[in-house]
Design a protein around this motif. Structure first.
Motif, PDB file in Angstrom:
ATOM      1  N   LEU A 283     -15.963 -47.511 -17.648  1.00 40.96           N
ATOM      2  CA  LEU A 283     -15.193 -46.465 -18.328  1.00 40.96           C
ATOM      3  C   LEU A 283     -14.571 -46.948 -19.628  1.00 40.96           C
ATOM      4  O   LEU A 283     -14.676 -46.293 -20.662  1.00 40.96           O
ATOM      5  CB  LEU A 283     -14.107 -45.926 -17.400  1.00 40.96           C
ATOM      6  CG  LEU A 283     -13.197 -44.835 -17.995  1.00 40.96           C
ATOM      7  CD1 LEU A 283     -14.015 -43.595 -18.340  1.00 40.96           C
ATOM      8  CD2 LEU A 283     -12.076 -44.499 -17.027  1.00 40.96           C
ATOM      9  N   VAL A 284     -13.911 -48.110 -19.601  1.00 48.26           N
ATOM     10  CA  VAL A 284     -13.159 -48.571 -20.771  1.00 48.26           C
ATOM     11  C   VAL A 284     -13.736 -49.837 -21.372  1.00 48.26           C
ATOM     12  O   VAL A 284     -13.229 -50.331 -22.386  1.00 48.26           O
ATOM     13  CB  VAL A 284     -11.675 -48.801 -20.403  1.00 48.26           C
ATOM     14  CG1 VAL A 284     -11.023 -47.490 -19.991  1.00 48.26           C
ATOM     15  CG2 VAL A 284     -11.543 -49.841 -19.289  1.00 48.26           C
ATOM     16  N   GLY A 285     -14.799 -50.393 -20.796  1.00 52.01           N
ATOM     17  CA  GLY A 285     -15.436 -51.565 -21.371  1.00 52.01           C
ATOM     18  C   GLY A 285     -14.795 -52.875 -20.968  1.00 52.01           C
ATOM     19  O   GLY A 285     -13.754 -52.911 -20.302  1.00 52.01           O
ATOM     20  N   ASN A 286     -15.400 -53.972 -21.388  1.00 47.44           N
ATOM     21  CA  ASN A 286     -14.902 -55.315 -21.079  1.00 47.44           C
ATOM     22  C   ASN A 286     -13.871 -55.807 -22.080  1.00 47.44           C
ATOM     23  O   ASN A 286     -13.313 -56.894 -21.912  1.00 47.44           O
ATOM     24  CB  ASN A 286     -16.076 -56.302 -21.038  1.00 47.44           C
ATOM     25  CG  ASN A 286     -17.063 -55.978 -19.933  1.00 47.44           C
ATOM     26  OD1 ASN A 286     -16.667 -55.686 -18.810  1.00 47.44           O
ATOM     27  ND2 ASN A 286     -18.352 -56.004 -20.252  1.00 47.44           N
ATOM     28  N   GLY A 287     -13.644 -55.029 -23.123  1.00 40.34           N
ATOM     29  CA  GLY A 287     -12.687 -55.425 -24.141  1.00 40.34           C
ATOM     30  C   GLY A 287     -13.366 -55.792 -25.450  1.00 40.34           C
ATOM     31  O   GLY A 287     -14.462 -56.358 -25.454  1.00 40.34           O
ATOM     32  N   PHE A 308     -25.542 -50.510 -30.560  1.00 42.88           N
ATOM     33  CA  PHE A 308     -24.926 -49.506 -29.685  1.00 42.88           C
ATOM     34  C   PHE A 308     -24.662 -50.092 -28.301  1.00 42.88           C
ATOM     35  O   PHE A 308     -23.732 -49.663 -27.615  1.00 42.88           O
ATOM     36  CB  PHE A 308     -25.837 -48.283 -29.578  1.00 42.88           C
ATOM     37  CG  PHE A 308     -25.208 -47.118 -28.866  1.00 42.88           C
ATOM     38  CD1 PHE A 308     -24.268 -46.331 -29.501  1.00 42.88           C
ATOM     39  CD2 PHE A 308     -25.548 -46.806 -27.560  1.00 42.88           C
ATOM     40  CE1 PHE A 308     -23.675 -45.250 -28.855  1.00 42.88           C
ATOM     41  CE2 PHE A 308     -24.971 -45.733 -26.906  1.00 42.88           C
ATOM     42  CZ  PHE A 308     -24.031 -44.952 -27.556  1.00 42.88           C
ATOM     43  N   SER A 309     -25.442 -51.086 -27.886  1.00 40.43           N
ATOM     44  CA  SER A 309     -25.218 -51.740 -26.603  1.00 40.43           C
ATOM     45  C   SER A 309     -23.901 -52.502 -26.604  1.00 40.43           C
ATOM     46  O   SER A 309     -23.225 -52.598 -25.570  1.00 40.43           O
ATOM     47  CB  SER A 309     -26.379 -52.693 -26.291  1.00 40.43           C
ATOM     48  OG  SER A 309     -27.617 -52.022 -26.321  1.00 40.43           O
ATOM     49  N   VAL A 310     -23.519 -53.044 -27.768  1.00 41.00           N
ATOM     50  CA  VAL A 310     -22.232 -53.731 -27.897  1.00 41.00           C
ATOM     51  C   VAL A 310     -21.094 -52.739 -27.704  1.00 41.00           C
ATOM     52  O   VAL A 310     -20.094 -53.030 -27.034  1.00 41.00           O
ATOM     53  CB  VAL A 310     -22.128 -54.428 -29.269  1.00 41.00           C
ATOM     54  CG1 VAL A 310     -20.766 -55.083 -29.425  1.00 41.00           C
ATOM     55  CG2 VAL A 310     -23.247 -55.448 -29.436  1.00 41.00           C
ATOM     56  N   VAL A 311     -21.245 -51.549 -28.283  1.00 42.15           N
ATOM     57  CA  VAL A 311     -20.236 -50.499 -28.110  1.00 42.15           C
ATOM     58  C   VAL A 311     -20.079 -50.170 -26.629  1.00 42.15           C
ATOM     59  O   VAL A 311     -18.956 -50.102 -26.106  1.00 42.15           O
ATOM     60  CB  VAL A 311     -20.622 -49.232 -28.902  1.00 42.15           C
ATOM     61  CG1 VAL A 311     -19.603 -48.123 -28.651  1.00 42.15           C
ATOM     62  CG2 VAL A 311     -20.727 -49.529 -30.389  1.00 42.15           C
ATOM     63  N   GLY A 312     -21.202 -49.967 -25.923  1.00 40.62           N
ATOM     64  CA  GLY A 312     -21.138 -49.615 -24.511  1.00 40.62           C
ATOM     65  C   GLY A 312     -20.557 -50.713 -23.653  1.00 40.62           C
ATOM     66  O   GLY A 312     -19.769 -50.446 -22.730  1.00 40.62           O
ATOM     67  N   GLU A 313     -20.897 -51.966 -23.940  1.00 39.06           N
ATOM     68  CA  GLU A 313     -20.425 -53.077 -23.120  1.00 39.06           C
ATOM     69  C   GLU A 313     -18.940 -53.346 -23.326  1.00 39.06           C
ATOM     70  O   GLU A 313     -18.203 -53.588 -22.364  1.00 39.06           O
ATOM     71  CB  GLU A 313     -21.224 -54.340 -23.442  1.00 39.06           C
ATOM     72  CG  GLU A 313     -20.815 -55.532 -22.590  1.00 39.06           C
ATOM     73  CD  GLU A 313     -21.572 -56.790 -22.937  1.00 39.06           C
ATOM     74  OE1 GLU A 313     -21.762 -57.626 -22.029  1.00 39.06           O
ATOM     75  OE2 GLU A 313     -21.965 -56.939 -24.114  1.00 39.06           O
ATOM     76  N   GLU A 314     -18.485 -53.298 -24.561  1.00 41.19           N
ATOM     77  CA  GLU A 314     -17.108 -53.706 -24.847  1.00 41.19           C
ATOM     78  C   GLU A 314     -16.107 -52.562 -24.842  1.00 41.19           C
ATOM     79  O   GLU A 314     -14.928 -52.772 -24.533  1.00 41.19           O
ATOM     80  CB  GLU A 314     -17.070 -54.416 -26.197  1.00 41.19           C
ATOM     81  CG  GLU A 314     -17.908 -55.689 -26.203  1.00 41.19           C
ATOM     82  CD  GLU A 314     -17.746 -56.496 -27.465  1.00 41.19           C
ATOM     83  OE1 GLU A 314     -18.110 -57.672 -27.457  1.00 41.19           O
ATOM     84  OE2 GLU A 314     -17.242 -55.932 -28.464  1.00 41.19           O
ATOM     85  N   GLY A 316     -16.985 -49.343 -23.444  1.00 38.78           N
ATOM     86  CA  GLY A 316     -17.268 -48.487 -22.310  1.00 38.78           C
ATOM     87  C   GLY A 316     -17.606 -47.049 -22.661  1.00 38.78           C
ATOM     88  O   GLY A 316     -17.948 -46.722 -23.811  1.00 38.78           O
ATOM     89  N   PHE A 317     -17.488 -46.209 -21.657  1.00 35.26           N
ATOM     90  CA  PHE A 317     -17.821 -44.799 -21.819  1.00 35.26           C
ATOM     91  C   PHE A 317     -16.948 -44.146 -22.879  1.00 35.26           C
ATOM     92  O   PHE A 317     -17.420 -43.298 -23.645  1.00 35.26           O
ATOM     93  CB  PHE A 317     -17.649 -44.080 -20.476  1.00 35.26           C
ATOM     94  CG  PHE A 317     -17.921 -42.609 -20.533  1.00 35.26           C
ATOM     95  CD1 PHE A 317     -19.215 -42.119 -20.559  1.00 35.26           C
ATOM     96  CD2 PHE A 317     -16.870 -41.689 -20.581  1.00 35.26           C
ATOM     97  CE1 PHE A 317     -19.468 -40.756 -20.618  1.00 35.26           C
ATOM     98  CE2 PHE A 317     -17.109 -40.326 -20.643  1.00 35.26           C
ATOM     99  CZ  PHE A 317     -18.419 -39.861 -20.658  1.00 35.26           C
ATOM    100  N   ILE A 318     -15.702 -44.558 -22.950  1.00 33.83           N
ATOM    101  CA  ILE A 318     -14.783 -43.970 -23.937  1.00 33.83           C
ATOM    102  C   ILE A 318     -15.240 -44.316 -25.346  1.00 33.83           C
ATOM    103  O   ILE A 318     -15.288 -43.450 -26.235  1.00 33.83           O
ATOM    104  CB  ILE A 318     -13.350 -44.454 -23.691  1.00 33.83           C
ATOM    105  CG1 ILE A 318     -12.821 -43.903 -22.353  1.00 33.83           C
ATOM    106  CG2 ILE A 318     -12.429 -44.023 -24.839  1.00 33.83           C
ATOM    107  CD1 ILE A 318     -11.427 -44.375 -22.000  1.00 33.83           C
ATOM    108  N   GLY A 319     -15.578 -45.569 -25.588  1.00 40.54           N
ATOM    109  CA  GLY A 319     -16.036 -45.970 -26.913  1.00 40.54           C
ATOM    110  C   GLY A 319     -17.330 -45.293 -27.310  1.00 40.54           C
ATOM    111  O   GLY A 319     -17.508 -44.894 -28.467  1.00 40.54           O
ATOM    112  N   VAL A 320     -18.253 -45.158 -26.347  1.00 36.56           N
ATOM    113  CA  VAL A 320     -19.513 -44.476 -26.601  1.00 36.56           C
ATOM    114  C   VAL A 320     -19.270 -43.015 -26.930  1.00 36.56           C
ATOM    115  O   VAL A 320     -19.876 -42.455 -27.857  1.00 36.56           O
ATOM    116  CB  VAL A 320     -20.455 -44.611 -25.382  1.00 36.56           C
ATOM    117  CG1 VAL A 320     -21.616 -43.646 -25.485  1.00 36.56           C
ATOM    118  CG2 VAL A 320     -20.956 -46.052 -25.262  1.00 36.56           C
TER     119      VAL A 320
END
Length: 415
Positions: A283-287, A308-314, A316-320
């Motif tokens: 949801l919020v990523g790893n930071g 875009f994978s960096v956005v999703g990993e760090e 999360g869903f909110i950043g995406v």
């Protein structure tokens, strides 16, 4: 007499937010456990952002008529640059086999294809705007097809599949906005559809029957109908031959699109690591800067194709969601500008630029999730690349100029 400043604030704010978001993610992409050259690329990206904004500012102080006038020389200049790549072009990174970068004396100057996308939009807008009525037959489309077909062919010779897809999106998007009936658009795209469906005899046969019904219903000229049917049969027949002509890495990319686990350590590696990275974000990523796949060096091309994978990993869903929402706002704003433009040229150009961005976003995000084959197409305002950032802001400048005149003002930034 002083002139008051008039700004299309929604468009400008959206573009600035997307750019700042992108530069910050490029910075994060460089934060790995083992430092690499990527760690300092955010500085170059920020510099190109400033250069692009300055170029956009200059464009807004011209006029739509000037932009229309410069379409021809700009188009010819980019054709010359694309042609020069066949001799001077080099590759970069994972795309070392391509000749998409202009290099002189060993120094890469940029990718002319990014500028060509804008000049093709301008030239195609000029050609379509000169018509008093929308094209109603395939014969009416020869000139627009030529405008797009020449640079598309030069880009395919590099070969750069990602950029070539963007040109197809521009072509069909602007034809749609010019009023071309949807059946004619479908007929025009039918050979491509036949090529894609030719891997299955059943699907291709069903499509051929649908196409035959469409031809009988739309009733194109007899010669056009015959050419359409023959070309669709031909693409179905030559598809196996084209497959054999593909380089092994291109065949593998298509194979792993259907089943990434078929080659997890080679061709399927990129998409598998991308899906792991995005899935781990939750949801919020790893930071911010703390993505484990990225920091450990498992995520390939994390500053370009798979940013875009960096956005999703760090994040999360909110950043995406924030990123997708900003892109959606950009598309809606560009479409609004196109609908309110005070002449056909401005409207066509605005919608053409939106179509180009839309293809980039859909294909790039789709390939990080294995919803699209990997084609090496970058994400607007996010992926690292000076020519890409510059081209994005040149497009923003054109939209600001069209927006200003569409509202009856003397300028978009200065009026």
């Amino acid at each position: 007499m002083s002139r008051r400043i008039v700004v299309d604030y929604p468009l400008l704010i959206i573009a600035i937010l997307l750019s700042l978001y992108g530069v910050s993610v490029v910075y994060s992409a460089g934060q790995t456990d083992v430092p690499t050259f990527v760690s300092t690329l955010y500085k170059t990206q920020a510099l190109w952002l400033l250069i692009g904004m300055a170029a956009a500012y200059w464009i807004t102080n011209t006029s739509v008529r000037f932009i229309e006038w410069v379409a021809w020389p700009a188009y010819l200049a980019t054709l010359a640059l694309l042609a020069s790549l066949l001799v001077l072009g080099t590759g970069a990174g994972a795309n070392g086999h391509m000749r998409s970068w202009l290099a002189i004396g060993g120094h890469r100057l940029g990718q002319p294809a990014e500028l060509a996308k804008i000049t093709v939009v301008l030239m195609l807008g000029k050609v379509l705007a000169e018509r008093r009525e929308a094209p109603t037959s395939l014969l009416d489309l020869w000139k627009p097809a030529l405008v797009v077909g020449i640079p598309w062919t030069l880009i395919m010779l590099q070969p750069d599949l990602g950029s070539s897809i963007a040109f197809i999106g521009i072509f069909f998007g602007m034809l749609y906005w010019s009023g071309v009936p949807w059946p004619l658009l479908l007929l025009l795209a039918s050979p491509i559809i036949s090529l894609v469906l030719s891997f299955s005899t059943g699907l291709w046969g069903a499509w051929f029957l649908i196409l035959l019904a469409l031809v009988l219903w739309y009733k194109p000229y007899l010669v056009e109908g015959i050419v359409l049917m023959v070309s669709n049969v031909a693409t179905g027949v030559v598809a196996p031959l084209l497959w054999e002509k593909l380089a092994p890495y291109q065949q593998n990319r298509l194979k792993v699109f259907l089943d990434p686990s078929a080659d997890p350590r080679a061709s399927g590696y990129h998409v598998l690591q991308s899906k792991i990275a995005i899935g781990s974000g939750g949801l919020v990523g790893n930071g911010f800067t703390l993505g484990t796949q990225k920091r450990s060096g498992f995520l390939p091309e994390q500053h370009t194709d798979f940013i875009f994978s960096v956005v999703g990993e760090e994040l999360g869903f909110i950043g995406v969601t924030v990123a997708i929402a900003l892109f959606l706002a950009l598309f809606l704003r560009a479409t609004r500008i196109a609908s309110r433009a005070n002449d056909p040229f401005g409207g066509l150009v605005a919608f053409g630029l939106m179509s180009c961005w839309l293809v980039h976003v859909v294909v790039n995000v789709g390939m990080t999730l294995n919803l699209m084959p990997i084609t090496g197409i970058p994400l607007p305002f996010f992926s690292y690349g000076g020519s890409f950032m510059l081209a994005s802001w040149l497009a923003i400048g054109v939209l600001l100029r069209i927006s200003g005149e569409g509202r009856g003002e003397a300028g978009a930034l200065l009026a």
